[in-house]
Design an enzyme around this catalytic site. Structure first.
Site, mmCIF file in Angstrom:
data_model
loop_
_atom_site.group_PDB
_atom_site.id
_atom_site.type_symbol
_atom_site.label_atom_id
_atom_site.label_comp_id
_atom_site.label_asym_id
_atom_site.label_seq_id
_atom_site.Cartn_x
_atom_site.Cartn_y
_atom_site.Cartn_z
ATOM 1 N N ASP A 33 74.043 -16.388 44.774
ATOM 2 C CA ASP A 33 75.404 -16.492 44.283
ATOM 3 C C ASP A 33 76.121 -17.363 45.327
ATOM 4 O O ASP A 33 76.101 -17.049 46.517
ATOM 5 C CB ASP A 33 75.990 -15.066 44.255
ATOM 6 C CG ASP A 33 77.446 -15.047 43.854
ATOM 7 O OD1 ASP A 33 78.104 -16.106 43.911
ATOM 8 O OD2 ASP A 33 77.914 -13.960 43.490
ATOM 9 N N VAL A 92 81.475 -20.757 37.453
ATOM 10 C CA VAL A 92 81.561 -20.702 38.911
ATOM 11 C C VAL A 92 83.012 -20.935 39.375
ATOM 12 O O VAL A 92 83.470 -20.353 40.359
ATOM 13 C CB VAL A 92 80.541 -21.676 39.547
ATOM 14 C CG1 VAL A 92 80.932 -23.117 39.377
ATOM 15 C CG2 VAL A 92 80.295 -21.347 40.991
ATOM 16 N N ASP A 93 83.726 -21.763 38.621
ATOM 17 C CA ASP A 93 85.133 -22.067 38.929
ATOM 18 C C ASP A 93 85.970 -20.778 38.941
ATOM 19 O O ASP A 93 86.689 -20.490 39.925
ATOM 20 C CB ASP A 93 85.642 -23.032 37.837
ATOM 21 C CG ASP A 93 86.957 -23.691 38.188
ATOM 22 O OD1 ASP A 93 87.423 -23.501 39.329
ATOM 23 O OD2 ASP A 93 87.517 -24.384 37.325
HETATM 24 P P1 ADP Z 1 80.152 -26.691 34.423
HETATM 25 O O1 ADP Z 1 81.441 -26.580 33.663
HETATM 26 O O2 ADP Z 1 80.185 -27.810 35.440
HETATM 27 O O3 ADP Z 1 78.966 -26.717 33.543
HETATM 28 P P2 ADP Z 1 79.757 -23.845 35.100
HETATM 29 O O4 ADP Z 1 80.548 -23.064 36.081
HETATM 30 O O5 ADP Z 1 79.896 -23.462 33.668
HETATM 31 O O6 ADP Z 1 80.167 -25.381 35.355
HETATM 32 O O7 ADP Z 1 78.234 -23.838 35.510
HETATM 33 C C1 ADP Z 1 77.684 -24.602 36.547
HETATM 34 C C2 ADP Z 1 76.483 -23.911 37.101
HETATM 35 O O8 ADP Z 1 76.925 -22.916 38.029
HETATM 36 C C3 ADP Z 1 75.641 -23.167 36.057
HETATM 37 O O9 ADP Z 1 74.278 -23.480 36.294
HETATM 38 C C4 ADP Z 1 75.911 -21.703 36.344
HETATM 39 O O10 ADP Z 1 74.758 -20.915 36.080
HETATM 40 C C5 ADP Z 1 76.184 -21.752 37.831
HETATM 41 N N1 ADP Z 1 76.937 -20.613 38.370
HETATM 42 C C6 ADP Z 1 77.799 -19.775 37.769
HETATM 43 N N2 ADP Z 1 78.236 -18.850 38.639
HETATM 44 C C7 ADP Z 1 77.646 -19.123 39.831
HETATM 45 C C8 ADP Z 1 77.659 -18.529 41.146
HETATM 46 N N3 ADP Z 1 78.419 -17.463 41.394
HETATM 47 N N4 ADP Z 1 76.912 -19.086 42.120
HETATM 48 C C9 ADP Z 1 76.165 -20.167 41.883
HETATM 49 N N5 ADP Z 1 76.084 -20.772 40.687
HETATM 50 C C10 ADP Z 1 76.813 -20.263 39.674
#
Ligand code: ADP
Length: 348
Positions: free
Chosen positions: A9, A32-33
């Protein structure tokens, strides 16, 4: 290790900066945002408001507030539209611009999520390959520790030729080992039966024949004078490594960069003639020095290891060395997908 792919994470990464896969508004979103905003607290949103948004491929920086990371670098990845709308260039730009900002702010370590692979729909394998390309080019010129953080269990895309070839190689080696032990059992059974009565069991011979005709691993490249190395019996790993670097006409820095080993780790090896490396570190140098399979075995032996088909790590390395593919980042990508330790890892 300068570049590492980890399953984690991103919030838990103890680094100077984490990268946020943000959207144009920079005002938070899902994935992730959302998680980063939640963990960093409302001050992050305040700071983001002042930035006035961000265009695709660009990056902006804020403090990390309540996060363990000092900074958050916000970048906006491309939305996947089938791959023909410049998505790859935009994704490469996200990594390059984020790394440039990290450098400007004197970050020694940065963690990236797989940008665009969530809501934006970029295929994970292709996104990872682009990330590796951008990060490895950057690390040839700059000193930094960069993590690519993969979230959750990803099933890798076996349609990619490289993965398919490696999988086939592993299967072939397993088949070869299996036939080999089957043939051995047959031979033992045969000699026993010959003693008691002359047997004519075709299956036993069939096993032998299958063994001989079993799909063998590709032939090794011509083995140069690695016996010469054997003669240097009193040399330890460290000394052998330094001699090979000279013989291959590399500088120390070229060698450790190509091995994905950082300067500190290398100087420890350099200054300690009794240095005991991990197996992955030996492989890292074998790759960086572009050793043949024979030379690799010899370098392993100097560190007290042997190449074995009982280990997937060894088989995968054998595959790359036989094919003379010495791209350490590509090797690490495959090792990661096959759940193996990465090269350059095991830094002590
Ligand atoms: P985007 O809009 O750029 O596609 P997302 O947040 O939807 O961004 O996803 C980007 C990547 O981050 C995905 O592969 C998702 O699985 C991953 N992700 C989501 N939460 C976390 C986290 N806490 N730590 C690391 N990676 C994450």
């Amino acid at each position: 290790m300068p570049f590492e792919i980890v399953r984690n994470d991103i919030m838990k990464m103890k680094v100077d900066a984490i990268v946020n896969a943000a959207n144009h508004t920079l005002l938070g979103g899902g994935g992730v945002d959302g998680a980063i905003h939640k963990a960093a607290g409302p001050e992050l949103l305040e700071a983001c408001r002042a930035l006035g948004g961000c265009r695709t491929g660009e990056a902006k920086i804020t403090k990390g507030y309540r996060l363990p990371a000092r900074y958050v670098i916000h970048t906006v990845g491309p939305v996947w539209r089938g791959g023909k709308s410049g998505e790859r260039e935009q994704l490469l730009a996200c990594y390059r611009n984020s790394l440039a900002l990290a450098l400007e702010h004197h970050c020694e370590s940065v963690a990236f999520p797989l940008i665009s692979t969530g809501a934006y729909g970029y295929p994970k394998e292709e996104a990872m390959a682009a990330a590796i390309e951008a990060v490895s080019a950057f690390l040839l010129e700059n000193d930094m520790t960069v993590y690519l953080v993969v979230f959750g269990r990803s099933v890798f895309d076996i349609s990619r030729k490289l993965f398919r070839d490696v999988q086939e190689y592993i299967d072939d080696v397993y088949a070869e080992e299996h036939y080999s032990s089957q043939a051995m059992r047959s031979r033992r059974a045969l000699s026993f039966e010959e003693e008691s009565f002359p047997a004519e069991d075709e299956n036993l011979y069939a096993a032998e024949i299958r063994y001989d005709a079993a799909p063998m691993a590709p032939k090794a490249a011509a083995e140069p004078d690695w016996q010469a190395m054997v003669r240097q019996t009193d040399e330890g790993f460290s000394q052998t490594l330094l001699r090979l670097i000279d013989e291959k006409g590399l500088t120390d820095a070229q060698c450790y960069k190509r091995a994905n080993v950082d300067r500190k780790h290398f100087s420890k090896i350099r200054s300690n003639p009794a240095y005991q490396p991990s197996k992955a570190t030996v492989f890292a140098f074998a790759v960086s020095l572009e050793l043949t399979l024979g030379e690799t075995k010899e370098l392993l032996r100097k560190a007290g290891f042997a190449l074995t088909h009982a280990s997937k790590l060894d088989i995968i390395l054998e595959y790359f060395i036989r094919n003379r593919n010495y791209n350490i980042y590509e090797i690490n990508e495959v090792l990661f997908q096959f759940d193996q330790p990465l090269l350059g890892a095991g830094a002590k």
